[in-house]
Write a protein that holds these residues in place. Structure first.
Motif, PDB file in Angstrom:
ATOM      1  N   GLN A 180     -13.869   4.462  -3.063  1.00 41.06           N
ATOM      2  CA  GLN A 180     -14.602   3.205  -2.867  1.00 41.06           C
ATOM      3  C   GLN A 180     -15.305   3.193  -1.510  1.00 41.06           C
ATOM      4  O   GLN A 180     -16.414   2.690  -1.384  1.00 41.06           O
ATOM      5  CB  GLN A 180     -13.642   2.020  -2.987  1.00 41.06           C
ATOM      6  CG  GLN A 180     -14.321   0.687  -2.817  1.00 41.06           C
ATOM      7  CD  GLN A 180     -13.338  -0.471  -2.885  1.00 41.06           C
ATOM      8  OE1 GLN A 180     -12.122  -0.309  -2.868  1.00 41.06           O
ATOM      9  NE2 GLN A 180     -13.870  -1.668  -2.965  1.00 41.06           N
ATOM     10  N   GLU A 181     -14.660   3.755  -0.507  1.00 39.73           N
ATOM     11  CA  GLU A 181     -15.275   3.805   0.826  1.00 39.73           C
ATOM     12  C   GLU A 181     -16.497   4.719   0.847  1.00 39.73           C
ATOM     13  O   GLU A 181     -17.483   4.420   1.526  1.00 39.73           O
ATOM     14  CB  GLU A 181     -14.248   4.224   1.885  1.00 39.73           C
ATOM     15  CG  GLU A 181     -13.129   3.225   2.067  1.00 39.73           C
ATOM     16  CD  GLU A 181     -13.603   1.813   2.349  1.00 39.73           C
ATOM     17  OE1 GLU A 181     -14.549   1.612   3.140  1.00 39.73           O
ATOM     18  OE2 GLU A 181     -13.019   0.877   1.767  1.00 39.73           O
TER      19      GLU A 181
ATOM     20  N   PHE B  82       0.827  -1.206   0.000  1.00 36.01           N
ATOM     21  CA  PHE B  82       0.000   0.000   0.000  1.00 36.01           C
ATOM     22  C   PHE B  82       0.865   1.262   0.000  1.00 36.01           C
ATOM     23  O   PHE B  82       0.644   2.175  -0.800  1.00 36.01           O
ATOM     24  CB  PHE B  82      -0.947   0.022   1.215  1.00 36.01           C
ATOM     25  CG  PHE B  82      -1.746   1.296   1.284  1.00 36.01           C
ATOM     26  CD1 PHE B  82      -2.930   1.417   0.580  1.00 36.01           C
ATOM     27  CD2 PHE B  82      -1.280   2.381   2.017  1.00 36.01           C
ATOM     28  CE1 PHE B  82      -3.652   2.609   0.608  1.00 36.01           C
ATOM     29  CE2 PHE B  82      -1.991   3.577   2.057  1.00 36.01           C
ATOM     30  CZ  PHE B  82      -3.178   3.679   1.342  1.00 36.01           C
TER      31      PHE B  82
ATOM     32  N   ALA C 245     -10.234   2.916   5.748  1.00 32.73           N
ATOM     33  CA  ALA C 245      -9.136   3.144   4.807  1.00 32.73           C
ATOM     34  C   ALA C 245      -7.939   3.756   5.512  1.00 32.73           C
ATOM     35  O   ALA C 245      -8.049   4.276   6.612  1.00 32.73           O
ATOM     36  CB  ALA C 245      -9.595   4.074   3.685  1.00 32.73           C
TER      37      ALA C 245
ATOM     38  N   HIS D 222      -9.095   4.196  -3.580  1.00 26.99           N
ATOM     39  CA  HIS D 222      -9.453   3.382  -2.405  1.00 26.99           C
ATOM     40  C   HIS D 222     -10.349   4.148  -1.431  1.00 26.99           C
ATOM     41  O   HIS D 222     -11.185   3.545  -0.770  1.00 26.99           O
ATOM     42  CB  HIS D 222      -8.204   2.819  -1.714  1.00 26.99           C
ATOM     43  CG  HIS D 222      -7.356   3.831  -1.023  1.00 26.99           C
ATOM     44  ND1 HIS D 222      -6.491   4.664  -1.696  1.00 26.99           N
ATOM     45  CD2 HIS D 222      -7.234   4.128   0.289  1.00 26.99           C
ATOM     46  CE1 HIS D 222      -5.866   5.446  -0.815  1.00 26.99           C
ATOM     47  NE2 HIS D 222      -6.305   5.136   0.387  1.00 26.99           N
TER      48      HIS D 222
END
Length: 173
Positions: free
Chosen positions: A144-145, A40, A129, A141
């Motif tokens: 998406q949350e 990440f 996240a 990312h």
């Protein structure tokens, strides 16, 4: 989508279709996983520059902060469940009032848990996240949350959830 009971009437977590873990368990597992964290932070190294940390330092900080976030969450739940209300804030920092089915967050440094507030001291975790940027819409990312929050809120509304009683009724069906 399935709602998993975590703690008394205070904390629930979503388990999305096709997943074997609920979001709370999944996130804390990820935030302890060195391999995931290294990947990440390598992929998001440009965002990490702001913090002036190496990837190795960021991995260590994330693991440490995840432990502190988990401890704060479960300490509030076990010692005084009313304290969970003090951990969560409106997702949008500009919104000062809470309302039914409001989008919430709790944070520890760059770690975020996202939730829907069902009622006072009652939350449904929808995801979380590592947020290194100022706005959620800046990275896939975190976008998406936002989508998961909306999806869960829509699911609750479609199931006529508007307070704690209707939430409990839905769970018992």
């Amino acid at each position: 989508m399935k709602i998993i009971h975590i703690f008394e009437e205070n904390l629930y977590s979503i388990r999305y279709s096709g997943e074997c873990k609920d979001e709370l368990e999944r996130l804390f597992d990820l935030w302890e996983d060195n391999e995931y964290l290294f990947e990440f932070f390598e992929a998001n190294q440009a965002d990490l520059v702001f913090y002036k940390l190496s990837i190795e330092q960021a991995v260590g900080e994330t693991r440490k902060e995840a432990g502190k976030l988990r401890d704060a969450l479960f300490e509030a739940l076990y010692e005084n469940p009313i304290q969970i209300e003090t951990l969560f804030r409106n997702l949008d920092n500009r919104v000062v009032h809470t309302f039914l089915l409001s989008e919430q967050k709790t944070r520890r440094r760059w770690l975020r848990l996202y939730a829907i507030r069902i009622h006072e001291n009652m939350y449904l975790i929808t995801g979380g996240a590592i947020k290194l940027t100022q706005k959620m819409g800046e990275r896939p990312h975190t976008k998406q949350e936002l989508s998961k929050l909306e999806k869960c809120k829509t699911f609750l509304e479609q199931n006529n959830v508007f307070d704690d009683d209707s939430f409990k009724e839905m769970l018992n069906e």
